[in-house]
Design a protein around this motif. Structure first.
Motif, PDB file in Angstrom:
ATOM      1  N   THR A   1     -70.004  51.996 -36.756  1.00  0.00           N
ATOM      2  CA  THR A   1     -70.228  51.763 -35.224  1.00  0.00           C
ATOM      3  C   THR A   1     -68.805  51.835 -34.196  1.00  0.00           C
ATOM      4  O   THR A   1     -68.111  51.109 -35.418  1.00  0.00           O
ATOM      5  CB  THR A   1     -70.794  50.974 -35.169  1.00  0.00           C
ATOM      6  N   MET A   2     -69.183  51.353 -33.479  1.00  0.00           N
ATOM      7  CA  MET A   2     -67.971  51.059 -32.893  1.00  0.00           C
ATOM      8  C   MET A   2     -67.300  49.570 -32.420  1.00  0.00           C
ATOM      9  O   MET A   2     -66.103  48.982 -32.627  1.00  0.00           O
ATOM     10  CB  MET A   2     -68.050  51.624 -31.541  1.00  0.00           C
ATOM     11  N   THR A   3     -68.501  48.935 -33.659  1.00  0.00           N
ATOM     12  CA  THR A   3     -67.964  47.062 -33.856  1.00  0.00           C
ATOM     13  C   THR A   3     -67.236  47.461 -34.740  1.00  0.00           C
ATOM     14  O   THR A   3     -66.292  46.400 -34.449  1.00  0.00           O
ATOM     15  CB  THR A   3     -69.289  46.638 -33.350  1.00  0.00           C
ATOM     16  N   LEU A   4     -66.883  48.609 -35.557  1.00  0.00           N
ATOM     17  CA  LEU A   4     -66.275  48.383 -36.491  1.00  0.00           C
ATOM     18  C   LEU A   4     -64.797  49.128 -35.929  1.00  0.00           C
ATOM     19  O   LEU A   4     -63.621  48.834 -36.610  1.00  0.00           O
ATOM     20  CB  LEU A   4     -66.637  49.812 -38.264  1.00  0.00           C
TER      21      LEU A   4
ATOM     22  N   ILE B   1     -61.197  41.420 -27.726  1.00  0.00           N
ATOM     23  CA  ILE B   1     -60.132  42.530 -27.830  1.00  0.00           C
ATOM     24  C   ILE B   1     -61.113  43.298 -25.925  1.00  0.00           C
ATOM     25  O   ILE B   1     -62.393  43.458 -25.618  1.00  0.00           O
ATOM     26  CB  ILE B   1     -61.200  43.801 -28.535  1.00  0.00           C
ATOM     27  N   SER B   2     -59.877  43.558 -25.201  1.00  0.00           N
ATOM     28  CA  SER B   2     -60.501  42.967 -23.964  1.00  0.00           C
ATOM     29  C   SER B   2     -61.614  45.108 -23.794  1.00  0.00           C
ATOM     30  O   SER B   2     -61.150  45.724 -24.204  1.00  0.00           O
ATOM     31  CB  SER B   2     -59.257  44.329 -22.876  1.00  0.00           C
TER      32      SER B   2
ATOM     33  N   ALA C   1     -62.542  50.965 -24.297  1.00  0.00           N
ATOM     34  CA  ALA C   1     -63.274  51.767 -23.286  1.00  0.00           C
ATOM     35  C   ALA C   1     -61.949  53.134 -23.945  1.00  0.00           C
ATOM     36  O   ALA C   1     -62.387  54.179 -24.480  1.00  0.00           O
ATOM     37  CB  ALA C   1     -62.691  51.684 -22.022  1.00  0.00           C
ATOM     38  N   GLU C   2     -60.397  52.803 -23.974  1.00  0.00           N
ATOM     39  CA  GLU C   2     -59.575  53.715 -24.746  1.00  0.00           C
ATOM     40  C   GLU C   2     -59.748  54.006 -25.873  1.00  0.00           C
ATOM     41  O   GLU C   2     -59.658  55.370 -25.692  1.00  0.00           O
ATOM     42  CB  GLU C   2     -58.726  52.471 -24.253  1.00  0.00           C
ATOM     43  N   ILE C   3     -60.655  53.095 -26.910  1.00  0.00           N
ATOM     44  CA  ILE C   3     -60.597  53.595 -28.691  1.00  0.00           C
ATOM     45  C   ILE C   3     -61.324  54.249 -28.112  1.00  0.00           C
ATOM     46  O   ILE C   3     -61.834  55.638 -29.271  1.00  0.00           O
ATOM     47  CB  ILE C   3     -61.521  52.280 -28.700  1.00  0.00           C
ATOM     48  N   GLN C   4     -63.245  53.988 -27.785  1.00  0.00           N
ATOM     49  CA  GLN C   4     -63.730  55.644 -27.583  1.00  0.00           C
ATOM     50  C   GLN C   4     -63.774  56.524 -27.049  1.00  0.00           C
ATOM     51  O   GLN C   4     -64.251  57.423 -27.371  1.00  0.00           O
ATOM     52  CB  GLN C   4     -65.600  54.293 -26.462  1.00  0.00           C
TER      53      GLN C   4
END
Length: 201
Positions: A168-171, A187-188, A193-196
């Motif tokens: 998941t994105m939490t990871l 984490i901001s 959003a950038e990572i996603q």
């Protein structure tokens, strides 16, 4: 007043198992209780001493409140672990809330400790690094801190996705926090959003 007593180690596992993998280690003349590598409590003579946090500190002054202390040399050392009223654990919902608060406090405490380290050498020394995360990283060919830093959050997460489709994105945020040396919760939103976006490419 009776303190927070547990008749067996199974009771301790039941209390914390909802929050992660529970392990015990002998320390300070007692059992140290860890959830996903984060130290959450001490068990001594069937009495549970939990990590101090905002939720448990509400009971300072309660007749059952007692800090755990141990003798080192000729001095008594006070710890950041204390008992809590036994009746709190008799309600499943209340016990869950308290257990989660203790677990979150343990994670933040470890992250703060690691942040003070100049150069963590092992993956397990990084913030947010659960045993399961460390195993996934190694299974993905990321065997050390240098490997993780070299790849960066996105590429490391994509490697993990190749061996675990349900990651998941939490990871991903946890990996970002590990690299930054902070707990993932700070984490901001902009960085998330950038990572996603980069993960989706």
């Amino acid at each position: 007043m009776q303190q927070t007593n547990f008749k067996s180690l199974d009771d301790v596992y039941s209390f914390f198992a909802k929050h992660g993998e529970v392990n015990l280690k002998t320390m300070f003349g007692a059992y140290g209780i860890f959830v996903d590598t984060y130290m959450v409590a001490l068990l001594n003579d069937s009495t549970l001493y939990v990590r101090s946090c905002e939720e448990t500190d509400k009971y300072i002054g309660h007749p059952e409140y007692k800090k755990y202390a141990y003798v080192k040399g000729i001095s008594e050392v006070q710890t950041n672990f204390h008992t809590i009223p036994s009746e709190l654990l008799q309600n499943e919902d209340t016990a869950y809330v308290i257990g989660k608060a203790i677990f979150e406090a343990a994670k933040i405490a470890k992250c703060e400790k690691i942040a003070s380290m100049k150069d963590p050498k092992r993956l397990r020394d990084l913030p947010n690094m659960k045993l399961s995360t460390e195993r996934l990283l190694k299974k993905s060919g990321i065997n050390g801190v240098a490997d993780l830093h070299s790849l960066g959050t996105v590429d490391a997460f994509k490697r993990i996705q190749q061996v675990n489709k349900s990651a998941t994105m939490t990871l991903a945020y946890s990996l970002e926090g590990a690299i930054q040396g902070v707990h993932w919760s700070v984490i901001s939103q902009e960085r998330r959003a950038e990572i996603q976006q980069m993960v989706a490419i």
